[in-house]
Design an enzyme around this catalytic site. Sequence first.
Site, short mmCIF file in Angstrom:
data_model
loop_
_atom_site.label_atom_id
_atom_site.label_comp_id
_atom_site.label_asym_id
_atom_site.label_seq_id
_atom_site.Cartn_x
_atom_site.Cartn_y
_atom_site.Cartn_z
N ASP A 38 0.88 -1.30 0.14
CA ASP A 38 -0.27 -0.27 -0.33
C ASP A 38 0.84 1.04 0.15
O ASP A 38 2.31 1.29 0.37
CB ASP A 38 -0.98 -0.33 1.05
CG ASP A 38 -2.28 1.08 0.93
OD1 ASP A 38 -2.18 1.05 -0.09
OD2 ASP A 38 -2.03 1.95 1.94
N SER A 39 0.27 1.96 -0.44
CA SER A 39 1.15 3.99 -0.39
C SER A 39 1.27 4.23 1.00
O SER A 39 2.07 4.94 1.31
CB SER A 39 0.31 5.00 -0.69
OG SER A 39 -1.21 5.36 0.18
N CYS B 41 -4.31 -0.86 -2.00
CA CYS B 41 -4.80 -0.16 -2.57
C CYS B 41 -5.46 0.39 -3.92
O CYS B 41 -4.77 -0.44 -4.83
CB CYS B 41 -2.91 1.00 -3.08
SG CYS B 41 -3.27 2.73 -2.91
N GLU C 278 -3.33 8.78 7.79
CA GLU C 278 -2.07 9.36 7.56
C GLU C 278 -2.15 9.64 9.02
O GLU C 278 -0.53 9.44 9.40
CB GLU C 278 -1.47 9.53 6.46
CG GLU C 278 -1.64 8.92 5.38
CD GLU C 278 -0.61 7.75 5.41
OE1 GLU C 278 0.46 7.53 5.77
OE2 GLU C 278 -0.86 6.10 5.53
N CYS D 2 -11.28 2.65 -0.64
CA CYS D 2 -10.08 3.04 -0.65
C CYS D 2 -9.54 2.36 0.60
O CYS D 2 -9.88 2.57 1.83
CB CYS D 2 -9.58 4.95 -0.03
SG CYS D 2 -8.13 5.32 0.33
N HIS E 184 -7.49 2.76 3.07
CA HIS E 184 -7.43 3.78 4.38
C HIS E 184 -8.59 3.69 5.42
O HIS E 184 -9.01 4.47 6.34
CB HIS E 184 -6.83 4.75 4.63
CG HIS E 184 -5.57 5.03 4.34
ND1 HIS E 184 -4.45 4.61 2.91
CD2 HIS E 184 -4.29 5.83 4.94
CE1 HIS E 184 -3.40 4.83 2.83
NE2 HIS E 184 -3.30 5.71 3.39
#
Length: 283
Positions: A13-14, A76, A161, A195, A197
């Site tokens: 993932d990023s 991701c 994040e 997503c 996240h």
Amino acid sequence: MSQQPSSPIGVFDSGYGGLTVLKELVKILPEYDYLYLGDNARAPYGSRSYETVYKFTLECVRYLFDSGCHLVILACNTASAKALRTIQQQDLLLIDSSRRVLGVIRPSAEAVGALTCTQSVGILGTTGTVKSESYIIEIKKLFPNIQVYQQDCPMWVPLVENGEWESAGADYFVQESIQKLFAQCATIDTVVLACTHYPLLIKKIRQFLPEGVQVLSQGELVAKSLLNYLQRHDEVDEKCSKLGRRDFLTTDNADLFDINAAVFFGEEVKSKQISVVPSSSML
Ligand code: DGL
């Protein structure tokens, strides 16, 4: 007897989001070894160009291959939307056609058909994922009658994040994006968190969604789909080592990663900082 080299399933993932997928993978497929790579130093990917997301993703996939992975999951959506097809159709042929890279969009698209009654589905994702129209394409292929409405949520990944998923700022941005989605169509009854996240924002998302709307988050879907894939592909399954190991890599500071990753993964994490860029190309 010589020891077989370990071949974990790579999970990319990023940043931290893919850990919400890894968490479900280890529940459903606990015996496998996993190597997680978060490109935290270059996250978020959501607002980056196609070329950049593709380049970064390919560098990370190559790093995971060089670390012994035969199978890599792009956990991701942004990377799945912008890089998966090219990696599958071009790069794997050049690198090693027996290796596999899978994404998260197809399993989510497959799931919506059984859930929506109004035939109106909402996609919440990064700007990159929304602009790629990958969800519209995949859902339409499987369920031509479903209408797909998309809304990008450019502030959600930075909120997550930065550990701000409980904050008043999160209230504001979550409500704003959900309102924009339902302004496009009031009868949406199923929303995909497109997503990895976003599961961290689930409490806020539910708070602002109209009553009765179902929310689909991807971790469990992707895990079930991988189980099914491995059952159908012995040649891939037999290459994956199964000692129950979990290892974590980040392109940013490992101590910081460990603190945040534990929240996403739900367990203590001990990572190592690495660079995916060969040192000669950093000059
Ligand atoms: N977890 C990534 C996704 O699923 C976040 C993208 C980003 O880095 O912006 O799209």
